[in-house]
Design an enzyme around this catalytic site. Structure first.
Site, short mmCIF file in Angstrom:
data_model
loop_
_atom_site.label_atom_id
_atom_site.label_comp_id
_atom_site.label_asym_id
_atom_site.label_seq_id
_atom_site.Cartn_x
_atom_site.Cartn_y
_atom_site.Cartn_z
N GLU A 1 -9.81 5.23 2.72
CA GLU A 1 -10.36 4.48 4.20
C GLU A 1 -10.18 5.32 5.31
OE1 GLU A 1 -7.63 1.11 4.82
OE2 GLU A 1 -8.72 0.55 6.64
N GLU B 1 0.77 -1.18 -0.22
CA GLU B 1 0.04 0.07 -0.15
C GLU B 1 0.91 1.27 -0.15
OE1 GLU B 1 -2.80 -0.60 3.20
OE2 GLU B 1 -2.74 -2.57 3.08
#
Ligand SMILES: *[C@@H]1O[C@H](CO)[C@@H](O)[C@H](O)[C@H]1NC(C)=O
Ligand SMILES: *[C@@H]1O[C@H](CO)[C@@H](O)[C@H](O)[C@H]1NC(C)=O
Length: 406
Positions: free
Chosen positions: A321, A210
């Site tokens: 997120e 990520e």
């Protein structure tokens, strides 16, 4: 550092230290000594960070038993090419994108042969729920699993996503994303915007790489927007961490510090600042490389860290997120992206433009069959589109709590 900041740090430190036993504090200092390698130069950043210039061969990646004899790669064998959109023509249009840097560059640079490392402070470690958790996502962390029968579980963990995704066989991903400073309601919440490269099942063996930007008061002690990376090879359980906070990512670049603040930030209805991230797999060595901006090859995650990602990624996601701790019984007011919904469009909503994947022939191309996912579209939403200037693009984000998201 201004005085109010110093006193805020002191208060934070005092509060934190009462909740730790002296044994823990001793452990914290030991952990600090493991993380912070002796620098050959240190730079004080205007945001209070200290950036240590550490010799490439002394970085903490090589503390890992399996990387002790690792032969460091100073450049990738291969760099994926493909459609490159004409950025210059976009600059003269009304849609203005400016380039941005990291705040610490104002006060110096790291010499060749070193890498810039954000120094971990004792209070950084003491803010974590335990020393072993410092720099890790908690194991309740979830990636959005669009087809999961376990959506209830995702919902319970409080993590909320607004993402676009593709499934298949991928050897890299790229995008340019504008950078914002979302408000965070609770220090234990965060808001991030990133690219995910995922492999394996969504059970205990998920492999994930990520990279993007995040605001995380618990991790960094402030509300600054920071460039970050994360990896795990067991679904956020025992392996992996943010940035260089565990052995894993091997950095070769002396310009960009993982975990450092980025500046300036996009303004609602004003200038838009964006960063480009490319992650790709070296077909010879199997290592996953990362590039920031046009020419900064930052380093790589060795293939040996992973199981599934040793072959390819099976899903790529782009989006945001946040953690919704719902601490007052209502949805959090923590924002995602710009804090505005996709409908508002350029200059107001957060975006990923020039969204691309690296395919089986190691070429960059626009993804086919892009899907979207969000748990609660009234809180955070996502939209995709395509045009000549931006290729495949995504608008995503939202304010969290609002009349339609109580
Ligand atoms: C971060 O922002 C919140 C409000 O969004 C504020 O309450 C908090 O004090 C800030 N934290 C720091 C460390 O500046
Ligand atoms: C998640 O929980 C919220 C609030 O309980 C609910 O409205 C929403 O439908 C749930 N989303 C999914 C995808 O299950």
């Amino acid at each position: 550092m201004d005085v109010s900041l110093i006193s805020r740090f002191t208060v934070l430190f005092l509060v934190a230290s009462f909740s730790f036993t002296s044994g823990n504090k001793f452990e914290a200092v030991k952990h600090l000594n493991r993380l912070n390698k002796p620098p050959i130069k240190s730079i004080k950043s205007p945001d209070g960070d200290i950036i240590d210039c550490v010799r490439i061969s002394h970085q903490s990646a090589f503390d890992h038993p399996s990387l002790k004899n690792h032969k460091i790669q100073m450049r990738p064998n291969f760099h994926p090419e493909g459609m490159d959109l004409n950025y210059e023509s976009m600059k003269v249009s009304s849609e203005n994108h400016e380039t941005i840097t990291q705040l610490w560059h104002l006060n110096g640079n790291c010499p060749e042969g070193t890498i810039p490392v954000r120094r971990t402070k004792k209070e950084d470690i003491l803010r974590a729920s335990s020393i072993n958790n410092y720099g890790k996502k908690n194991s309740l962390s979830t990636v959005a699993h669009p087809n999961s029968v376990d959506l209830d579980l995702i919902n319970q963990s409080g993590h909320q996503h607004a993402i676009a995704y593709v499934e298949g066989e991928f050897y890299g991903a790229k995008a340019t994303m504008n950078v914002w400073d979302p408000q965070i309601q609770q220090p234990n919440e965060f808001s991030l915007s990133q690219i995910w490269l995922l492999g394996g099942s969504f059970a205990s063996d998920l492999n994930s790489i990520e990279a993007g930007w995040q605001v995380s008061p618990d991790l960094y002690g402030d509300n600054n927007t920071r460039f970050f990376t994360y990896w795990t090879s067991d679904a956020y359980q025992a392996t992996g961490c943010y940035n260089l906070l565990c052995s894993g990512f091997i950095q070769i670049n002396n310009q960009i510090a993982l975990g450092a603040s980025i500046s300036p930030i996009s303004k609602y209805h004003g200038s838009q600042y964006d960063i480009s991230i490319l992650v790709w797999k070296d077909p010879e060595q199997g290592n996953w490389w990362m590039q920031f901006g046009k020419g900064n090859v930052l380093g790589y995650w060795p293939a040996s860290l992973f199981s599934y990602l040793t072959d390819s990624a099976s899903m790529i996601q782009w989006g945001g997120e946040v953690v919704n701790s719902a601490s007052d019984g209502q949805h959090t007011t923590t924002q995602m992206g710009s804090g505005h919904f996709p409908e508002e469009g350029f200059g107001k909503s957060s975006y990923f433009r020039n969204v691309q994947i690296v395919d089986g022939s190691n070429s960059l191309r626009a993804p086919k069959d892009i899907d979207t996912f969000t748990e609660q579209p009234n809180c955070y939403d996502v939209q995709t589109g395509k045009n000549d200037g931006w290729g495949s693009y995504i608008y995503y984000g939202g304010p969290g709590r609002n009349p339609n998201c109580p």
